[in-house]
Design an enzyme around this catalytic site. Structure first.
Site, PDB file in Angstrom:
ATOM      1  CG  HIS A 350      -1.992  -0.982   1.223  1.00  0.00           C
ATOM      2  ND1 HIS A 350      -3.254  -0.746   0.738  1.00  0.00           N
ATOM      3  CD2 HIS A 350      -1.979  -2.267   1.636  1.00  0.00           C
ATOM      4  CE1 HIS A 350      -3.985  -1.846   0.868  1.00  0.00           C
ATOM      5  NE2 HIS A 350      -3.232  -2.782   1.417  1.00  0.00           N
ATOM      6  CE  LYS A 538      -6.628  13.776  -0.037  1.00  0.00           C
ATOM      7  NZ  LYS A 538      -6.788  12.526  -0.735  1.00  0.00           N
ATOM      8  NE  ARG A 539      -3.828  10.274   9.850  1.00  0.00           N
ATOM      9  CZ  ARG A 539      -3.496   9.426  10.803  1.00  0.00           C
ATOM     10  NH1 ARG A 539      -4.319   8.443  11.129  1.00  0.00           N
ATOM     11  NH2 ARG A 539      -2.379   9.557  11.474  1.00  0.00           N
ATOM     12  CE  LYS A 544      -2.734  10.850   2.936  1.00  0.00           C
ATOM     13  NZ  LYS A 544      -3.344   9.953   1.935  1.00  0.00           N
ATOM     14  CB  THR A 646     -10.189   4.765  -1.244  1.00  0.00           C
ATOM     15  OG1 THR A 646      -9.670   5.115   0.041  1.00  0.00           O
ATOM     16  CG2 THR A 646      -9.521   3.510  -1.729  1.00  0.00           C
ATOM     17  CE  LYS A 650     -13.966   5.860   0.707  1.00  0.00           C
ATOM     18  NZ  LYS A 650     -13.022   5.957   1.833  1.00  0.00           N
TER      19      LYS A 650
HETATM   20  C1  26V Z   1       1.302   2.096   7.763  1.00  0.00           C
HETATM   21  C2  26V Z   1       2.211   2.107   8.776  1.00  0.00           C
HETATM   22  C3  26V Z   1       3.615   2.109   8.407  1.00  0.00           C
HETATM   23  C4  26V Z   1       4.512   2.406   9.535  1.00  0.00           C
HETATM   24  C5  26V Z   1       4.085   1.712  10.779  1.00  0.00           C
HETATM   25  C6  26V Z   1       2.719   2.120  11.197  1.00  0.00           C
HETATM   26  C7  26V Z   1       1.770   2.073  10.083  1.00  0.00           C
HETATM   27  C8  26V Z   1       0.416   2.028  10.329  1.00  0.00           C
HETATM   28  C9  26V Z   1      -0.474   2.011   9.315  1.00  0.00           C
HETATM   29  C10 26V Z   1      -0.037   2.051   8.048  1.00  0.00           C
HETATM   30  C11 26V Z   1      -1.016   2.030   6.962  1.00  0.00           C
HETATM   31  C12 26V Z   1      -0.944   3.248   6.185  1.00  0.00           C
HETATM   32  C13 26V Z   1      -0.863   2.941   4.784  1.00  0.00           C
HETATM   33  C14 26V Z   1      -2.072   3.423   4.084  1.00  0.00           C
HETATM   34  O1  26V Z   1      -3.122   3.721   4.645  1.00  0.00           O
HETATM   35  N1  26V Z   1      -1.917   3.472   2.806  1.00  0.00           N
HETATM   36  C15 26V Z   1      -2.976   3.893   1.967  1.00  0.00           C
HETATM   37  O2  26V Z   1      -3.645   2.729   1.507  1.00  0.00           O
HETATM   38  C16 26V Z   1      -4.772   3.062   0.747  1.00  0.00           C
HETATM   39  C17 26V Z   1      -5.472   1.772   0.414  1.00  0.00           C
HETATM   40  O3  26V Z   1      -4.693   1.036  -0.472  1.00  0.00           O
HETATM   41  C18 26V Z   1      -4.361   3.836  -0.480  1.00  0.00           C
HETATM   42  O4  26V Z   1      -5.504   4.209  -1.177  1.00  0.00           O
HETATM   43  C19 26V Z   1      -3.572   5.072  -0.101  1.00  0.00           C
HETATM   44  O5  26V Z   1      -3.075   5.700  -1.251  1.00  0.00           O
HETATM   45  C20 26V Z   1      -2.422   4.682   0.799  1.00  0.00           C
HETATM   46  O6  26V Z   1      -1.765   5.840   1.285  1.00  0.00           O
END
Ligand code: 26V
Length: 802
Positions: A350, A538-539, A544, A646, A650
């Protein structure tokens, strides 16, 4: 199907039983609780049936392992999926109650940070809708993502006590608990390894039904909670009078599922996080193996019955954990185990942000999980040997690709070599993985790599959140689009139909009024529903580029100050975003947005032509209010950085026009709607890579030559904003001296794109055509389609309808 009369009878009974009160005495919570419990019970019949059906047919089942599931509220969605929304609404009406009101009291299940967690939730909904045997496996955090409040312009975090009032949807399955073992010593006996002196933790599953859309199918979201084993506290310590220590062990153990890490871009390498990951992976796999054994099928053919999906690297210990169980508990040899594991597991990537790629220090890891570490070492040894002998790689290449290097375990490498499929989440993202980030791996195992562009469930993001738009759509093209949203395309037949356009316009207007009321209530700001509602939700992340948006707003403000009578299309800029609590510059960006908002909103000179609103506590529920009311969707990440996005889908599905860089899934949105129905700007992928590779990009030239930019940058640090001059120094420094996300480089092109938005918006014909074209082409971004592609292309699972 439950009749209205039955529904009413059931509800009144449930209300009395649950609350011990009459309908007149019942509180709003009582009313909600009774309704939700009843809906869950309705779903329970099909739930049991579905599980029996899957077992009887011994069909292949998918287990989607994810450290986050950002599901939001359940009540309305479950009612819709059970086909009971109208019944419920009518019955409650007759009882003098309001369904929407009651539904709003539910707490969001906010067990995720952002896109990855929400995607997992959309996928669960789609698997059930398609009758694909697919279940979620994750952690039941006692506290979800923090609640955000804005105090004096700053983000302040509060705990999210979502479980306080109990969770109606879940069912505790204490009898399905398993033990997860940490630490300990690895021993060998009769050729098999085992662990001694471990610290065991009880993993207790809580199951939530995932209701399919009118298809009698109910899958399971299983979330694990950590409990101390057997004793409430350590009695011997307690007896010795060390009261606090007696409880410490229990607290330590239970801290594992206490709280969701609020960081989604920076890998902190904390041992608690590692514990969380192994905890739910080990519990999940043990549970799967246990129920698989009951089927009486050969373990050597596990992959014919089970598919384990690894959502990002967080669950990648599924690979060594399954190896451990196959070898140490089931007695398979290495090679056979490895072949089973690889055929069973698949992995989705991701992100390409290097700081987000998980790496665990060997020292920490091997102490906490000694047997798992041994297995990873062996995986690494064999893989490196292959690289030398089969692929003739150089030492340098092998070092680069190894699973263990520089004292760290690289979880992405582990996930890649232990899975039969690796997918990216949008076409561009997948190409970047293949040609750049994971090129070494792609070169030796090209067949494993594939693309599955993300999707969203139209049941939540259109039918539920925008019922008025749904009605108009159905009025013109019938309701087949609900089964297959690709049929939304048929709306194009009406693009020139005056009545249709008017109705689309009316719906948007109504949704904008609702949002305006929300803004008035929560922010005490009056906004004009005739202005362009431009939404950036978004975050909060540098990539971003909320910064680009706010700097541009400052420029527009300056322009109006110089020429208040300019013929200017009024705009309402709406932001919603949470920043990781430790991400200082992101939090300062929130402060900047709020500071600019205060200044602009209260300056009568600009005659309300710009309003800036920051909505606190962005969540699934807030998104459901925002998306239907947006005219413009801000998707302005630095090209190459957003894997897919995503939110972009929406907004589009709700008729917003996207202002976008050609990043992530924006590329595919552009392809769907065509040049005229999206507003593009910014550097291309090639240009971004060239700038990174040449190491020559500097901002001084841009600043000198663009007075608009110079002015807003100065205003960040000269007191113009009415706060300490130092307050935004960090933002100033980051864009001026270290503009790694090309905010200044893209400024001019963004401003020009915003200018075009203004022109299009003033021409109602053009704007409505754009909006309708977006709705009509959003069907390809249905998560039903995405899930169908995962099912046939990765998991090889069939639909198992009733
Ligand atoms: C990543 C990490 C990495 C470091 C450790 C902690 C931690 C916790 C959560 C995450 C997940 C974040 C990654 C994320 O949300 N990516 C997003 O995924 C979406 C679904 O595929 C995508 O549409 C977004 O572009 C992408 O930023």
């Amino acid at each position: 199907m439950v009749t209205k009369a039955q529904f009413k009878k059931d509800y009144l009974k449930k209300l009395t039983v649950k609350s011990g009160r009459t309908i007149e005495e019942a509180s709003r919570w009582d009313q909600y609780h009774a309704l939700a419990s009843m809906v869950r019970e309705y779903a329970s019949m099909d739930w049991v049936d579905t599980n029996n059906r899957y077992d009887d047919k011994a069909c292949k089942q998918v287990f989607y392992f994810s450290i986050e599931f950002l599901t939001g509220k359940f009540l309305m969605n479950n009612l819709i999926n059970l086909g009971l929304d109208e019944t419920a609404s009518e019955v409650l009406d007759e009882l003098g109650l309001d369904l929407e009101d009651i539904a709003s009291i539910e707490k969001d299940q906010g067990l995720g940070n952002g896109g990855l967690g929400r995607l997992a939730a959309c996928f669960m909904d789609s698997m059930a809708a398609l009758a694909i045997p697919g279940h979620g496996c994750g952690i039941r955090y006692n506290y979800g993502l923090f609640e955000q409040k804005i105090i004096n312009g700053y983000q302040v975090e509060f705990p999210d006590r979502w479980l306080n009032n109990r969770n109606v949807w879940e069912v505790k399955k204490a009898d399905k608990s398993v033990e997860v073992h940490f630490y300990g010593d690895v021993k060998l006996e009769n050729g098999r390894y085992f662990l001694e002196n471990t610290t065991p933790v009880l993993a207790v599953p809580y199951d939530t039904p995932v209701v399919g859309y009118k298809n009698d199918t109910v899958n399971t979201l299983r979330l694990w909670s950590a409990q101390a084993i057997n004793k409430e506290f350590d009695y011997s310590t307690f007896s010795r009078g060390e009261y606090m220590d007696a409880f410490k062990k229990k607290y330590d153990v239970e801290s594992i599922s206490q709280v969701l890490y609020p960081n989604d871009s920076y890998d902190e390498g904390k041992v608690l996080r590692l514990k969380q990951e192994y905890f739910f992976v080990s519990a999940g796999i043990q549970g799967i193996i246990r129920s698989f054994k009951k089927l009486g099928k050969p373990m050597a053919k596990l992959y014919d019955y089970i598919s384990i999906h690894i959502n990002d690297t967080h669950p990648s210990m599924a690979i060594p954990e399954l190896m451990r169980i196959l070898m140490d508990e089931e007695g398979f040899g290495w090679d056979e185990s490895w072949s089973i594991v690889e055929k069973t597991c698949s992995y989705t990537n991701h992100t390409i942000l290097s700081e987000a790629l998980e790496k665990w220090p060997v020292e920490m890891f091997s102490k906490l999980l000694p047997r798992i570490y041994m297995i990873i070492e062996e995986i690494n040894k064999r893989f490196c040997l292959d690289l030398f002998e089969v692929y003739h790689k150089t030492q340098e290449e092998v070092n680069r690709m190894a699973v263990i290097g520089h004292g760290e375990i690289r979880m992405a490498h582990l996930a890649i070599i232990g899975s039969h499929s690796i997918n990216g989440v949008a076409r561009l993202h997948t190409e970047i993985l293949k040609n750049k980030e994971l090129k070494d791996f792609y070169n030796i195992m090209p067949a494993k790599f594939n693309n599955k562009t993300n999707g969203i469930t139209h049941r939540r993001w259109l039918i539920n959140s925008n019922p008025e738009l749904s009605k108009v759509i159905t009025k013109y093209i019938g309701d087949y689009w609900i089964r297959d949203p690709q049929h939304l395309r048929e709306l194009m037949k009406f693009i020139d139909d005056k009545d249709f356009r008017q109705e689309i316009d009316d719906v948007k207007r109504k949704n904008k009024e609702a949002l305006a009321a929300y803004i008035l209530k929560h922010n005490n700001i009056v906004v004009n529903p005739d202005s362009i509602f431009d939404v950036h939700a978004k975050r909060l992340h540098e990539y971003k580029r909320q910064t680009l948006n706010i700097l541009h707003i400052m420029y527009l403000y300056n322009r109006l100050l110089k020429n208040p009578d300019e013929d200017f299309v009024p705009r309402t800029f709406i932001f919603a975003a949470k920043a990781a609590p430790s991400y200082y510059i992101a939090k300062q960006t929130i402060k900047l947005i709020n500071t600019v908002a205060d200044l602009v909103n209260n300056d009568t000179r600009i005659k309300d032509k710009i309003k800036v609103v920051f909505l606190e506590n962005y969540s699934v529920s807030l998104a459901e209010i925002l998306m239907p009311a947006a005219d413009v969707s801000e998707q302005i990440s630095t090209t190459t950085k957003e894997a897919s996005g995503t939110g972009n889908m929406k907004f589009m599905m709700n008729g917003a026009v996207t202002i976008a860089t050609l990043d992530g899934a924006n590329v595919e949105i552009h392809e769907q709607v065509g040049e005229d129905n999206i507003v593009l700007f910014g550097l291309t992928e090639e240009e971004v890579y060239e700038l990174y590779e040449r190491h020559e990009y500097k901002t001084d030239h841009i600043i000198e030559n663009d007075p608009r930019i110079k002015e807003v940058l100065d205003q960040l640090i000269n007191g113009f904003l009415g706060v300490d001059k130092e307050e935004f120094q960090i933002i100033y420094d980051s864009v001026v001296y270290n503009d790694e996300y090309f905010v200044l480089k893209d400024f001019d092109s963004y401003a020009a794109a915003q200018e075009r938005i203004g022109h299009y918006y003033t021409d109602e014909d053009i704007w409505l055509k754009m909006a309708i074209t977006n709705i009509a082409h959003s069907g390809v971004f249905s998560s039903d389609k995405t899930i169908q592609e995962y099912a046939s292309g990765i998991w090889e699972t069939d639909r198992v309808p009733k």
